[in-house]
Design a protein around this motif. Structure first.
Motif, PDB file in Angstrom:
ATOM      1  N   PRO A 106       0.807  -1.230   0.000  1.00 39.01           N
ATOM      2  CA  PRO A 106       0.000   0.000   0.000  1.00 39.01           C
ATOM      3  C   PRO A 106       0.836   1.273   0.000  1.00 39.01           C
ATOM      4  O   PRO A 106       0.491   2.238  -0.701  1.00 39.01           O
ATOM      5  CB  PRO A 106      -0.832  -0.137   1.281  1.00 39.01           C
TER       6      PRO A 106
ATOM      7  N   PRO B 153      -4.455  -1.817  -4.668  1.00 42.71           N
ATOM      8  CA  PRO B 153      -3.849  -3.139  -4.544  1.00 42.71           C
ATOM      9  C   PRO B 153      -4.901  -4.241  -4.377  1.00 42.71           C
ATOM     10  O   PRO B 153      -5.954  -4.030  -3.766  1.00 42.71           O
ATOM     11  CB  PRO B 153      -2.971  -3.009  -3.296  1.00 42.71           C
TER      12      PRO B 153
ATOM     13  N   GLU C 256      -5.963  -7.475  -2.516  1.00 47.28           N
ATOM     14  CA  GLU C 256      -5.635  -8.053  -1.214  1.00 47.28           C
ATOM     15  C   GLU C 256      -6.349  -9.378  -1.031  1.00 47.28           C
ATOM     16  O   GLU C 256      -7.546  -9.506  -1.280  1.00 47.28           O
ATOM     17  CB  GLU C 256      -6.013  -7.097  -0.086  1.00 47.28           C
ATOM     18  N   THR C 257      -5.587 -10.387  -0.609  1.00 44.05           N
ATOM     19  CA  THR C 257      -6.137 -11.700  -0.273  1.00 44.05           C
ATOM     20  C   THR C 257      -5.714 -12.038   1.151  1.00 44.05           C
ATOM     21  O   THR C 257      -5.078 -11.233   1.830  1.00 44.05           O
ATOM     22  CB  THR C 257      -5.619 -12.778  -1.240  1.00 44.05           C
TER      23      THR C 257
ATOM     24  N   VAL D  72      -0.732  -9.146  -0.591  1.00 39.43           N
ATOM     25  CA  VAL D  72      -1.231  -7.903  -1.179  1.00 39.43           C
ATOM     26  C   VAL D  72      -0.401  -7.666  -2.439  1.00 39.43           C
ATOM     27  O   VAL D  72       0.830  -7.788  -2.415  1.00 39.43           O
ATOM     28  CB  VAL D  72      -1.083  -6.711  -0.215  1.00 39.43           C
TER      29      VAL D  72
ATOM     30  N   LYS E 185       1.668 -12.074   3.548  1.00 37.01           N
ATOM     31  CA  LYS E 185       1.089 -11.908   4.883  1.00 37.01           C
ATOM     32  C   LYS E 185       1.578 -12.972   5.858  1.00 37.01           C
ATOM     33  O   LYS E 185       1.666 -12.728   7.062  1.00 37.01           O
ATOM     34  CB  LYS E 185      -0.439 -11.957   4.787  1.00 37.01           C
TER      35      LYS E 185
END
Length: 367
Positions: free
Chosen positions: A128, A146, A148-149, A153, A173
């Motif tokens: 980000p 972005p 995001e999952t 990211v 993550k």
């Protein structure tokens, strides 16, 4: 009458220095790390053949088939991994607009060639923040924000006007390489089996990828890449007899390197004087020319690959005394990529030699 355009490193140095200063001033220094993956797009019927080619000629193994994990568009994607370098995501985009299409065509590709190594995906500490800072600098991205999952990211630039390639940044993550996430949809595709050939165990990870760019775009392409990553321009090898420059951007010793090959002067009326680099662009468009894999015992690797049916553009070039040996395969009909195999011997403190670059550049005249 204006003097003919000729590349030189003094002009490049000024553009790169400005890019480095701007990168530091914007607070981007250190945000982007080493290469995490490359995205290779192919035709809808070529996903499995392309993956099979890579599995049979590198250390990569196919580990998953799923909808494209990095795109809101979807489409079949095979994840190939060797645990030694960058992962390969081999995919086919669904019908519709293709932002890379303008860069894919040339005299030998036809008007609708989809095959291309499209995107270089780098690890990033804070996607980000990267997206926000680069957007403030005028960088354009393929998505409004972005993606995001639960595992990463991700953000991706639009294709560069200079290289035709996009650059992606991914922030993990939990663990690096977790492309499969909670929203992934596994696909019922038979993954290509990994052969048990002993020479494949001598192939290592991705060493570098070389993109062929027009002579007039060389400086801008390298400065742009430096501004988008944490790499720096390292050196260039000029091959005057072939009107070619090979320029290297590096992160650090042992890390993935980005290579740019261009003409010294632009393509002009005399096709022979243009040299193989500029003629390749006329034939195939600006695009990555080869993906290079580090190896040990390159003679055994090449003999094994040749015995299994892989063709080569030349014989091995270089020697232990010179510090390295290299070779180019023929171009893949599915990815339009050449494989390079490169062995650097103990004590070699360089990246390329002018002799090897000259021989390999001349070998691409056959393309």
């Amino acid at each position: 009458m204006a003097a003919p355009f000729v590349n030189d490193d003094a002009a490049l140095g000024r553009e790169v220095e400005k890019a480095l200063e701007d990168r530091h001033r914007a607070g981007l220094e250190g945000l982007v790390g080493d290469l995490a993956a490359v995205v290779v797009n192919v035709g809808p019927d070529d996903v499995l053949p392309a993956a099979r080619e890579l599995v049979e000629a590198t250390a990569l193994t196919a580990v998953a088939a799923l909808d494209d994990p990095l795109s809101v568009l979807g489409g079949p994607c095979l994840l190939l991994r060797d645990g030694l370098g960058a992962d390969f995501l081999v995919k086919s985009r669904p019908p519709g607009p293709n932002p890379f299409a303008p860069y894919n065509t040339g005299a030998k590709t036809g008007p609708d060639a989809p095959a291309r190594l499209e995107t270089f995906v780098f690890a990033c500490q804070d996607v980000p923040a990267y997206w926000r800072l680069q957007r403030e600098r005028g960088v354009a991205f393929l998505t409004e924000a972005p993606i995001e999952t639960d595992t990463f990211v991700f953000i991706q630039t639009v294709p560069s006007a200079h290289t035709g390639n996009a650059l992606g940044c991914i922030q993990w993550k939990r663990r690096p390489g977790a492309f499969v996430h909670g929203g992934s949809r596994p696909l019922d595709l038979a993954l290509p089996a990994k052969p048990a050939h002993p020479w494949l165990r001598r192939i290592r990870g991705l060493d570098h990828v070389a993109t062929r760019v027009r002579a007039r775009d060389r400086n801008a392409a390298i400065a742009e890449f430096v501004a988008l990553t944490n790499h720096h321009f390292a050196f260039a090898v000029y091959v005057e007899s072939l009107n070619s420059i090979t320029s290297v951007a590096r992160l650090g010793p042992g890390d993935y390197a980005q290579v740019f090959t261009s003409g010294i002067s632009p393509l002009a009326g005399d096709a022979a004087a243009a040299g193989p680099t500029e003629r390749f662009i006329a034939n195939y468009g600006v695009r990555p020319h080869h993906a290079a894999f580090a190896v040990s015992d390159i003679e055994a690797v090449v003999a094994g690959l040749a015995g299994a049916g892989l063709g080569f553009l030349s014989g091995l070039v270089g020697s232990p005394e010179e510090g390295l040996k290299q070779i180019f395969s023929v171009m893949s009909p599915t990815t339009l990529l050449v494989n390079e195999y490169i062995e650097r011997y103990d004590g070699f403190d360089g990246f390329f030699t002018k002799s090897n670059v000259t021989h390999l550049t001349r070998a691409t005249e056959k393309q």
